[in-house]
Enzyme design. Structure first.
Site, PDB file in Angstrom:
ATOM      1  N   ALA A   7       0.824  -1.208   0.000  1.00 58.17           N
ATOM      2  CA  ALA A   7       0.000   0.000   0.000  1.00 58.17           C
ATOM      3  C   ALA A   7       0.860   1.261   0.000  1.00 58.17           C
ATOM      4  O   ALA A   7       0.554   2.243  -0.688  1.00 58.17           O
ATOM      5  CB  ALA A   7      -0.925  -0.005   1.216  1.00 58.17           C
ATOM      6  N   TYR A   8       1.947   1.224   0.766  1.00 52.29           N
ATOM      7  CA  TYR A   8       2.849   2.373   0.810  1.00 52.29           C
ATOM      8  C   TYR A   8       3.477   2.614  -0.559  1.00 52.29           C
ATOM      9  O   TYR A   8       3.518   3.757  -1.048  1.00 52.29           O
ATOM     10  CB  TYR A   8       3.927   2.117   1.865  1.00 52.29           C
ATOM     11  CG  TYR A   8       4.958   3.219   1.991  1.00 52.29           C
ATOM     12  CD1 TYR A   8       4.607   4.479   2.453  1.00 52.29           C
ATOM     13  CD2 TYR A   8       6.292   2.987   1.665  1.00 52.29           C
ATOM     14  CE1 TYR A   8       5.555   5.489   2.586  1.00 52.29           C
ATOM     15  CE2 TYR A   8       7.252   3.986   1.790  1.00 52.29           C
ATOM     16  CZ  TYR A   8       6.882   5.228   2.248  1.00 52.29           C
ATOM     17  OH  TYR A   8       7.820   6.221   2.371  1.00 52.29           O
ATOM     18  N   VAL A   9       3.945   1.541  -1.186  1.00 54.35           N
ATOM     19  CA  VAL A   9       4.561   1.668  -2.511  1.00 54.35           C
ATOM     20  C   VAL A   9       3.538   2.169  -3.532  1.00 54.35           C
ATOM     21  O   VAL A   9       3.864   2.971  -4.408  1.00 54.35           O
ATOM     22  CB  VAL A   9       5.186   0.335  -2.947  1.00 54.35           C
ATOM     23  CG1 VAL A   9       5.467   0.317  -4.431  1.00 54.35           C
ATOM     24  CG2 VAL A   9       6.476   0.082  -2.171  1.00 54.35           C
TER      25      VAL A   9
END
Length: 246
Positions: free
Chosen positions: A154-156
């Site tokens: 999700a961060y990426v």
């Protein structure tokens, strides 16, 4: 005693700590008047401002949620009123929540994307309307876009959006003499990176680079200073500041 004229002005979001604080202090040493943006920790932002002023620079703190367009419009206006304009915007504000795609709480997904995607968009929108010719916009991605580690999905995803936004804005500002780039740090010894990691995990990250150490906030700040100053022929790029991490 006359106050010296301000020649260049930088606004650093997320400037109250970590890479943001070190970048703000680095730009101040280059002669920038610096606005230190914060969301919730005014005391930390004021510490950064005090350190810059004590070193002979000029700085002020501005508050507001980067994802709130009204708050950011006010922040940009405050900086322009105080220092006469804005030449460089460095957008380090971001949050990181790690979990496998299978189990990530979607509320965390929404929270992260609000800050990392919408926040970057709002700040870039204000920068596009405000930054003077000869200026620069520096966004922040992550080297995990390339290394694709588990739990970072999700961060990426949010940072891949930042990269795409950066490349498009660079082309939209054609003819205005404003560069737009992103910095993609590798493992860097900041509270955001170290949170929740045991010593063995941190050592493994350190050994992953040919330089066999974690990055330091100062390493990333040097890259920011380069893009904000002399790097006028680097535009529409993602700079992987990661010590040679594949």
């Amino acid at each position: 005693m006359n106050t010296p004229a301000i020649h260049r002005v930088a606004l650093v979001t997320g400037g109250s700590g970590g890479i943001g604080r070190v970048a703000a202090e680095r730009l101040a040493r280059d002669g920038f008047a610096v606005a230190v943006q914060y969301a919730g920790n005014r005391a930390k932002a004021e510490e950064t401002v005090a350190a810059i002023n004590a070193a002979g620079g000029r700085a002020l703190a501005v508050g507001g949620d980067v994802a709130d367009e009204d708050a950011m419009s006010t922040a940009f206006d405050t900086v322009r009123s105080a220092f006469g304009g804005i030449d460089v915007v460095v957008n380090t504000a971001g949050i990181m929540i790690l979990a496998p795609v299978e189990t990530l709480d979607l509320a965390d997904l929404d929270r992260m994307h609000r800050t990392n995607i919408r926040g970057t968009f709002v700040v870039n929108q204000q920068a596009a309307r405000t930054v003077r010719p000869g200026g620069a916009v520096v966004n922040f991605s992550t080297s995990v876009v390339r290394t694709q580690l588990p739990t970072y999905g999700a961060y990426v995803a949010s940072k891949a959006a930042v990269e795409a936004m950066t490349l498009v804005l660079a082309r939209e500002l054609r003819g205005r003499d404003i560069t737009v780039n992103a910095v993609a740090p590798g493992p860097t010894a900041t509270p955001l990176f170290l949170q929740g990691k045991d010593e063995e995990t941190v050592d493994r990250f350190a050994k992953a680079t040919p330089l066999e150490r974690l990055g330091r906030p100062e390493d990333i700040a040097e890259t920011v200073a380069f893009l904000a100053g002399p790097a006028r022929w680097i535009n529409g790029q993602v700079i992987y500041a990661n010590g040679g991490l594949a």
